[in-house]
Scaffold this motif. Sequence first.
Motif, short mmCIF file in Angstrom:
data_model
loop_
_atom_site.label_atom_id
_atom_site.label_comp_id
_atom_site.label_asym_id
_atom_site.label_seq_id
_atom_site.Cartn_x
_atom_site.Cartn_y
_atom_site.Cartn_z
N HIS A 123 0.87 -1.17 0.00
CA HIS A 123 0.00 0.00 0.00
C HIS A 123 0.91 1.23 0.00
N TRP A 124 1.77 1.29 -1.03
CA TRP A 124 2.51 2.50 -1.44
C TRP A 124 3.80 2.81 -0.72
N ASN A 167 -2.34 -2.48 -3.45
CA ASN A 167 -3.46 -1.57 -3.33
C ASN A 167 -3.32 -0.47 -4.37
N GLU A 168 -4.31 -0.34 -5.25
CA GLU A 168 -4.43 0.81 -6.15
C GLU A 168 -3.14 1.15 -6.90
N CYS A 171 -2.83 4.72 -8.22
CA CYS A 171 -2.31 5.83 -7.40
C CYS A 171 -0.80 5.77 -7.31
N LEU A 175 -0.03 8.89 -9.45
CA LEU A 175 0.18 9.99 -8.52
C LEU A 175 1.64 10.04 -8.08
N ASN A 225 -8.67 0.89 -7.53
CA ASN A 225 -9.59 2.01 -7.30
C ASN A 225 -10.30 2.34 -8.60
N TYR A 300 -14.70 5.67 -4.04
CA TYR A 300 -14.95 6.90 -3.27
C TYR A 300 -15.90 7.84 -4.00
N TRP A 339 -14.79 15.68 -2.48
CA TRP A 339 -15.21 14.63 -3.40
C TRP A 339 -16.73 14.54 -3.42
N GLU A 366 -12.52 -0.84 0.02
CA GLU A 366 -12.45 0.49 0.65
C GLU A 366 -13.64 1.30 0.18
N TRP A 413 -13.46 2.18 4.89
CA TRP A 413 -12.25 2.98 5.04
C TRP A 413 -12.63 4.16 5.90
N GLU A 420 -3.44 11.02 6.03
CA GLU A 420 -4.10 10.99 4.72
C GLU A 420 -3.15 11.52 3.63
N TRP A 421 -2.01 10.85 3.47
CA TRP A 421 -1.06 11.11 2.38
C TRP A 421 -0.77 12.62 2.23
N PHE A 429 -11.13 10.00 8.14
CA PHE A 429 -11.97 8.96 7.53
C PHE A 429 -12.42 7.91 8.55
C1 GBH Z 1 -7.59 5.44 -1.16
O1 GBH Z 1 -7.24 5.97 -2.38
C2 GBH Z 1 -6.35 4.90 -0.50
O2 GBH Z 1 -6.22 3.52 -0.74
C3 GBH Z 1 -6.25 5.17 0.96
O3 GBH Z 1 -4.96 4.95 1.38
C4 GBH Z 1 -6.71 6.58 1.25
O4 GBH Z 1 -6.57 6.91 2.60
C5 GBH Z 1 -8.16 6.70 0.85
O5 GBH Z 1 -8.29 6.39 -0.49
C6 GBH Z 1 -8.73 8.08 1.05
O6 GBH Z 1 -8.11 9.01 0.23
O7 GBH Z 1 -7.43 13.62 -8.10
O8 GBH Z 1 -8.97 15.10 -6.98
O9 GBH Z 1 -9.57 14.04 -9.11
C7 GBH Z 1 -8.27 6.71 -2.98
C8 GBH Z 1 -8.02 6.96 -4.42
C9 GBH Z 1 -7.45 8.52 -5.95
C10 GBH Z 1 -9.56 8.73 -4.87
C11 GBH Z 1 -7.49 9.92 -6.33
C12 GBH Z 1 -9.66 10.13 -5.32
C13 GBH Z 1 -8.65 11.60 -6.93
C14 GBH Z 1 -9.61 12.65 -6.99
N1 GBH Z 1 -8.17 8.32 -4.73
N2 GBH Z 1 -8.86 10.32 -6.49
S1 GBH Z 1 -8.84 13.96 -7.87
#
Ligand code: GBH
Length: 470
Positions: A123-124, A167-168, A171, A175, A225, A300, A339, A366, A413, A420-421, A429
Amino acid sequence: MTNQKALEFPPGFVWGAATASYQVEGGVKEDGRGPSIWDTFCALEGKVLNGDTGEVACDHFHRYAEDVGLMAELGLPAYRFSVSWPRVMPDGRTVHPPGVGFYDRLVDELLDQGISPIVTLYHWDLPQALEDEGGWRVRDTAARFADYAAVMHGALGDRVQDWMTLNEPFCAAFLGYGSGVHAPGVADHGTALVAAHHQLLAHGLGMAALRSAAAPGQRFSLALNFSPVLVDVDDEAHREAARKFDGMHNRMFLDPVLGRGYPADVLADVAHLNALEPAILGGDLETIGTGLDWLGVNYYAPTRVTPLADPAVPSNCGLPGLRGFDVLPPRGPLTSFGWEQAPSSLTDLLLWLHRHCPEIPLVVAENGAAFPDTIDSDGRVRDHDRALYFAEHLRAVHSAIRQGAGVRGYLAWSLLDNFEWAMGYTQRFGLVHVDFETQQRTIKDSGRFYSRILANNAVPADDSAELTTS
Ligand code: GBH
């Protein structure tokens, strides 16, 4: 909730909550843990809001027993956590038994409380030592991941049934290496595609390593995701805009792991970067497409897109190589992250997956929302918005199941408010509130609400008083 207005889930439906190592553990130097790319990234000026880091996070490394106690109090049947690769292999290659020991203790504690562990291997938080050798830019990292997967299966495979490789990867690749808002902070679209391919290769090699050591009944998977795409107009140009975003965000990662290779339209959309196809060597797609025992679905929010008049203009979406459309601002009720709250998109997503790969059991791995918590003078944490978000999204899952989707479980989640990154500690959350000054944990109203849902295996059909009373 024993009234006729409850929507019941199928028998055996798996309920749980999720976290990730760097977001909750802290203890970044304990017992000889090596640095991860997130330790390095957090130390760079301006990368993470308020200069926050995961150095302490929820101090879960020291408080795991208390946290498992909270899970037991909530009645969680399952807990999804991730393993910190640099904790168990500080240089990315050599096993460090004291690091493995932490996960040994965590798994034993969970099993003692009757909670099923679901282990995510990546997970990253890549070991910095491997990033120094090229990270996900180089194929060798995929081979290193397979070794690491074998080590963790060797350590926990006698007790853990459910495993996820990544995981994802979206991202971690786009990202991390494309927009650069996540570690290691590289901003190059071609590199992002190569990183995506090497992560998918890591998944494939990791699956082979896990399967070759598998005990009967073990299940292997990954979490992707997904963001369903919304358009305002149903015409050719809007459908084309939606196709491009959906291709790069969703099908780019799903189709290869299903054994279908990269979608032809996605390859065409990024051909001008001349990066992805040269990275695909003979046999890679077979390695990646080993099949899944189930699919982790992280959801999400949806994404809104609109076509641009000039098909050659780069998109504002930030995904590698995409042109000719833009992402529109989210609408309607938003979370504190900004979001869009769109439960119907979760129903649509699960039904689409059911049509796209009917053979694969789905688990929502999640889903959740960031909202500020209101704390009463008596310490009660009121988070009505979050409870409502869970209620609406669980009704959306229920609706998909009623319409035929094979959804086997739901993991909220997150268990705890956490790191939160790039947003640091500004987005909460958790089902459980964490005071980051004192590390005090308090189960939120949403946590009590979720606890009643899983105890009943049912969600209230409407927003009755049950949302606010505990
Ligand atoms: C998850 O990723 C992660 O797995 C987790 O670690 C994290 O805490 C959780 O979500 C909450 O963030 O770029 O503004 O258009 C979520 C994946 C990818 C969802 C980026 C929102 C971008 C919206 N995210 N996405 S934007």
